[in-house]
Every structure is written in structure tokens, then in C-alpha cells.
Scaffold this active site. Structure first.
Site, short mmCIF file in Angstrom:
data_model
loop_
_atom_site.label_atom_id
_atom_site.label_comp_id
_atom_site.label_asym_id
_atom_site.label_seq_id
_atom_site.Cartn_x
_atom_site.Cartn_y
_atom_site.Cartn_z
N LYS A 41 0.83 -1.19 0.00
CA LYS A 41 0.00 0.00 0.00
C LYS A 41 0.87 1.25 0.00
O LYS A 41 1.87 1.31 0.71
CB LYS A 41 -0.90 0.03 1.23
CG LYS A 41 -1.97 -1.05 1.27
CD LYS A 41 -2.80 -0.92 2.54
CE LYS A 41 -3.88 -1.99 2.60
NZ LYS A 41 -4.66 -1.89 3.86
N THR A 45 5.17 1.08 5.56
CA THR A 45 5.08 0.62 6.95
C THR A 45 4.61 1.71 7.89
O THR A 45 3.74 1.48 8.73
CB THR A 45 6.46 0.08 7.41
OG1 THR A 45 6.78 -1.08 6.64
CG2 THR A 45 6.43 -0.28 8.89
N GLY A 178 12.66 -6.61 23.88
CA GLY A 178 13.25 -5.41 23.28
C GLY A 178 12.71 -4.17 23.95
O GLY A 178 11.51 -3.91 23.90
N GLY A 180 13.58 -0.97 23.24
CA GLY A 180 13.79 0.24 22.45
C GLY A 180 12.50 1.00 22.25
O GLY A 180 11.54 0.85 23.03
N SER A 184 9.01 -0.14 24.03
CA SER A 184 8.55 0.75 25.10
C SER A 184 7.18 1.33 24.80
O SER A 184 6.35 1.49 25.71
CB SER A 184 9.57 1.89 25.31
OG SER A 184 10.80 1.38 25.79
N GLU A 185 6.90 1.63 23.53
CA GLU A 185 5.59 2.19 23.18
C GLU A 185 4.49 1.15 23.36
O GLU A 185 3.43 1.45 23.93
CB GLU A 185 5.62 2.72 21.74
CG GLU A 185 6.46 3.98 21.59
CD GLU A 185 6.42 4.58 20.20
OE1 GLU A 185 6.95 5.69 20.03
OE2 GLU A 185 5.86 3.94 19.28
N ARG A 266 14.40 -3.30 13.41
CA ARG A 266 13.95 -3.52 12.04
C ARG A 266 15.15 -3.69 11.11
O ARG A 266 16.16 -3.02 11.26
CB ARG A 266 13.07 -2.35 11.57
CG ARG A 266 11.81 -2.19 12.40
CD ARG A 266 10.87 -1.14 11.82
NE ARG A 266 10.38 -1.51 10.51
CZ ARG A 266 9.34 -2.33 10.30
NH1 ARG A 266 8.69 -2.87 11.33
NH2 ARG A 266 8.94 -2.61 9.07
N HIS A 438 3.60 31.87 28.26
CA HIS A 438 3.33 31.36 29.61
C HIS A 438 1.81 31.22 29.79
O HIS A 438 1.06 32.10 29.40
CB HIS A 438 3.88 32.33 30.66
CG HIS A 438 3.48 31.97 32.06
ND1 HIS A 438 4.10 30.96 32.76
CD2 HIS A 438 2.53 32.49 32.88
CE1 HIS A 438 3.55 30.87 33.96
NE2 HIS A 438 2.59 31.80 34.05
#
Length: 461
Positions: A41, A45, A178, A180, A184-185, A266, A438
Site C-alpha cells: 500500500k 510501513t 526489546g 527500544g 517501550s511504546e 527492524r 506562559h
């Protein structure tokens, strides 16, 4: 709908992911006749199986945490559960909308889309399903795939990130192999959705490519959230049965869970595509280029994840634009790898650009580097968001800032200014003179630079 391609193009791009379609769009904008070849597609990725859908999951995870913790802000909310069918519908809707927009953009630039898997068959030709498509220039942009480890077969309860995006229910427990960015996400998402999560990382820290101060801060935050992790111990083996997966490490430690996510990085997608046969040099599968992204063979160029370095969509975009302009003789400035911003979209987020403290000391010497950390506890908007974290600045002593590193909620949105600071080789005094709104988290950057310039406002000397 794919068009029937001609045989002569100015530029033939092999791969329609971030790097490939950026090359095609910019080249067409510059008046070139472009063919863009893609076997899956358009968008690749990142759009369909990576950046975009994972960030949609992370946003849903943030909403789950907000519902769970609403009473902290005086809002009586209740998290009744995660409807993965609804989450996936939302995620897929985001991807679909962007996909349609990209298709329309490519069509508007009169780019010829060739559907099918292409193979380089000459210095000026790509073959797609028996059709030979020639171009004055060929740009290789075939992207990357989810790696595994020797002896670790994907299947059943052992998943890659692509499989994880399609889960129709929240697993009760997960082992993430893993620590990384990808690992982690997903660990952050699943914990927010209510799963028990354990990360296994063979190196001494999570997100090992980041400044060690950020790695340690993420570990503290994950520990506080109840995300378990095991560091400095490598994977040995896994078995699976009806009850789940059973992972053994080299130390002999064992871990059990419902599923195993393999997130060990990857690899470049270059096998069996004819690159080496045409003289293109590969190193561990990566295409070797010069600083102008030329392969050294004819008019063959390469962009994106197949080129050694950061595997990031925005790097691919930038390289695609660069190559198109290079081909047109516009002599664009080469892309400096250290100036590319990086974001890990976990909770908390990490945003960074430039050299880590360790890299800066390696390059300039221990006594020639100055460090400053600004705690977000002193920032009004961070207090409002109930986030913790800090900004770490790395500068060459009496010289420019060479690194900006941040951890905390939403700090990925601040990295744009950090990128400008590092890439323009700004001095602390230059940034300290700028007025920051601010109360914003962006103001924390301004406060950090005021402190580094020797005139802190809300921070202590």
C-alpha cells in the site's frame, strides 16, 4: 487504480513508503516524469503498520489513563474497560483517512503508480511482474521489516508489531522482547489498557540509544506505573502452549505470559531485489551510499530505512526531498544525522535531538562539555498536566548547544524548537533572548536556556 506505465521515466522510485513517496512527490513537483512502484500500500510501513496506527493506540491509552485518574483533577470518571473493536475502528479510520489523502496527492502530481513487487534488473531499469520499467534515475526505497532473533520463530503467540496492531482483545499479560522505541511504546499502551507487562532488554538500559539520564528516568516512570523490566540479560529460548509463552534468558531466568511481542529492531528490506547483482554495495543488508545518497552505481540512489542510520519516517521524507533536488542539480545541503529529532511516544514521552552527553564528551572531551538539567516540576503547564520529567541540555563549553533531551508528557511536541537550536548551532544566550509563552511546556525550554546562559528566572543557580 494503477495506470499502465510507459517505458521511459525521468525517475523510477522502487518503494512507496515515506522515503519513496517523498522522492516522487518532490520530483514531480519539479517537473519530472515519475513512476512509483509499490507492492503493498502507498504510504508503506509507517502509515499502515507503524508510526500512525501505533500513535493512535497510544492516544487511546492516554484517554484510558485520563478516565482512570480523573478524580485527581476533580472529574468523576470511571474506566469501564477497553473496547478493542472500537479502538481498532478509530485507529483504522485515522489510517484510512491519511491513505486516501496521500492517494489524492500523488494523483494530483501526475505520478504513475505501478502496483507490484519490483526488482532492480539494470542500472536504469526495474522489473515488475515481467514488465520492464526504465528511468534515467532509479531511487531505491524498499524500507524495512520487523527483525527476529536466530531460532526465534514468529507465529502463534509470538508476535511482531504488525501482528500486535491487529489484536482484537487486550492480552492479560505480555512479555515484550526489546526495550527500544517500539517495545517501550507497546508496553506503555498495554499497561494503560490493563495488561501485566514485562520488558526484556539485553542491554543495560531501556531506550539504549538515548541519553542515559532519559533511560533511567523512563525506567523510574515505568517502575512507578507497574511495568516490569529485566535488563542486561539476553533472550535464550521460548516455548508456547495453550497456556501461553514461556521465555528463558541466558541467565536461566524464566518468564511466562499470554503472548510475546518481538521488538528487537527492524532490518533493511533488500534481499532478492537484484541490488548486489547490479553492483550496489550492501553491508548487513543495508545499502551503502555517499553523503549525497548515491550508491556509486550509475544513476542509482537510495533513501529511507535501507540506508544505515536512524530508521525514522521523517528522515525518509527529508532524504526523499534531498535526492529529488540532488538529481535536479539544486545542490541541497546534505542531511546531518545528529540533527534529526527522535521521539518515543510512551508515557512519559521522550524527545531528543543532537548528541547525548556521552557522545559529546567522546567527541569534544570530558572537560569541553557543559550539562544543564531543568526539572519540569518548576514549569506551570507541566504541573497542570501532573507530569514529571526534565530537560537536559548539552553544549560545547563556551560554544553552541549540541544536544537537547527531554522526558515528560507531550514533550515530543517541543522537539521542533530543540531541532532548530541544534541545527542552527545556537548559543544559550541566543535562545535565552527569545520570549516563550506562559504557561506552556515550551516555556520550560526557555527557562532551561535562561539557566544555561547564567540568568535563571524560576530555577536555582
Amino acid at each position: 487504480m494503477a495506470e499502465t506505465p510507459g517505458t521511459d521515466f525521468d525517475i523510477v522510485v522502487l518503494g512507496g513508503g515515506s522515503g519513496g513517496y517523498a522522492t516522487a512527490l518532490r520530483a514531480a513537483q519539479l517537473g519530472q516524469k515519475v513512476a512509483l512502484i509499490e507492492g503493498d500500500k502507498l504510504g508503506g510501513t509507517c502509515l499502515h503498520y507503524g508510526c500512525v496506527p501505533t500513535k493512535a493506540l497510544l492516544h487511546a491509552a492516554e484517554l484510558a489513563d485520563n478516565a482512570r485518574d480523573g478524580s485527581h483533577f476533580g472529574v468523576n470518571t470511571e474506566l469501564k474497560g477497553i473496547d478493542m473493536e472500537g479502538v481498532n475502528k478509530y485507529k483504522d479510520g485515522v489510517v484510512s483517512g491519511l491513505f486516501k489523502g496521500l492517494q489524492g496527492l500523488v494523483k494530483s502530481r501526475a505520478i504513475t503508480i505501478v502496483e507490484g513487487w519490483g526488482k532492480l534488473v539494470a542500472e536504469n531499469a526495474v522489473e515488475v511482474d515481467g514488465r520492464r520499467i526504465t528511468g534515467k534515475h532509479i531511487v531505491l526505497a524498499t524500507g524495512s521489516y520487523s527483525r527476529s532473533l536466530p531460532g526465534l520463530e514468529i507465529g502463534g503467540r509470538v508476535l511482531t508489531s504488525e501482528h500486535a496492531l491487529k489484536l482484537d482483545s487486550v492480552p492479560k499479560s505480555v512479555i515484550v522482547l526489546g526495550g527500544g522505541v517500539i517495545g517501550s511504546e507497546f508496553a506503555s499502551v498495554w499497561k494503560s489498557f490493563g495488561a501485566d507487562v514485562t520488558i526484556i532488554e539485553g542491554l543495560p538500559h531501556l531506550v539504549p540509544a538515548e541519553d542515559v539520564a532519559l533511560s533511567k528516568a523512563l525506567e523510574r516512570a515505568f517502575r512507578k506505573r507497574g511495568i516490569a523490566f529485566n535488563l542486561g540479560d539476553r533472550f535464550k529460548s521460548v516455548t508456547q502452549d495453550d497456556s501461553g509463552v514461556h521465555v528463558t534468558l541466558e541467565s536461566g531466568k524464566t518468564f511466562d505470559a499470554e503472548i510475546l511481542l518481538v521488538a528487537v529492531g527492524r532490518g533493511p528490506r533488500t534481499a532478492d531485489l537484484g541490488y548486489e547483482q547490479q553492483g550496489v554495495t550492501l553491508d548487513r543488508g543495508f545499502v551503502i551510499t555517499d553523503e549525497k545518497l548515491h550508491t556509486g552505481v550509475g544513476n542509482i540512489w537510495a533513501v529511507g530505512d535501507i540506508v544505515p542510520g536512524l530508521q525514522l519516517a521523517h528522515r525518509g521524507f527529508a532524504q526523499g526531498i534531498f535526492v529529488a533536488e540532488q538529481i535536479l542539480g539544486m545542490n541541497p545541503a546534505p542531511i546531518v544525522e545528529s540533527g534529526i529529532p527522535r521521539v518515543t511516544y510512551s508515557d512519559p514521552e521522550i524527545g531528543s535531538v543532537g548528541l547525548t552527553e556521552a557522545k559529546a564528551k567522546e567527541q569534544f572531551g570530558d572537560d569541553s562539555v557543559e550539562i544543564l538539567e531543568y526539572n519540569l516540576a518548576g514549569n506551570g503547564k507541566s504541573k497542570i498536566l501532573a507530569t514529571q520529567g526534565f530537560i537536559k541540555l548539552v553544549r560545547q563549553k563556551d560554544g553552541p548547544v549540541v544536544g537537547v533531551h527531554m522526558i515528560g508528557a507531550r514533550v515530543g511536541e517541543l522537539i521542533g524548537e530543540g531541532q532548530l537550536i541544534v541545527n542552527w548551532e545556537a548559543y544559550p544566550e541566543d535562545v535565552a533572548a527569545l520570549v516563550h509563552a506562559h504557561p506552556t511546556q515550551n516555556e520550560a525550554l526557555g527557562e532551561a536556556f535562561l539557566a544555561l546562559a547564567g540568568k535563571p528566572l524560576h530555577a536555582h543557580n
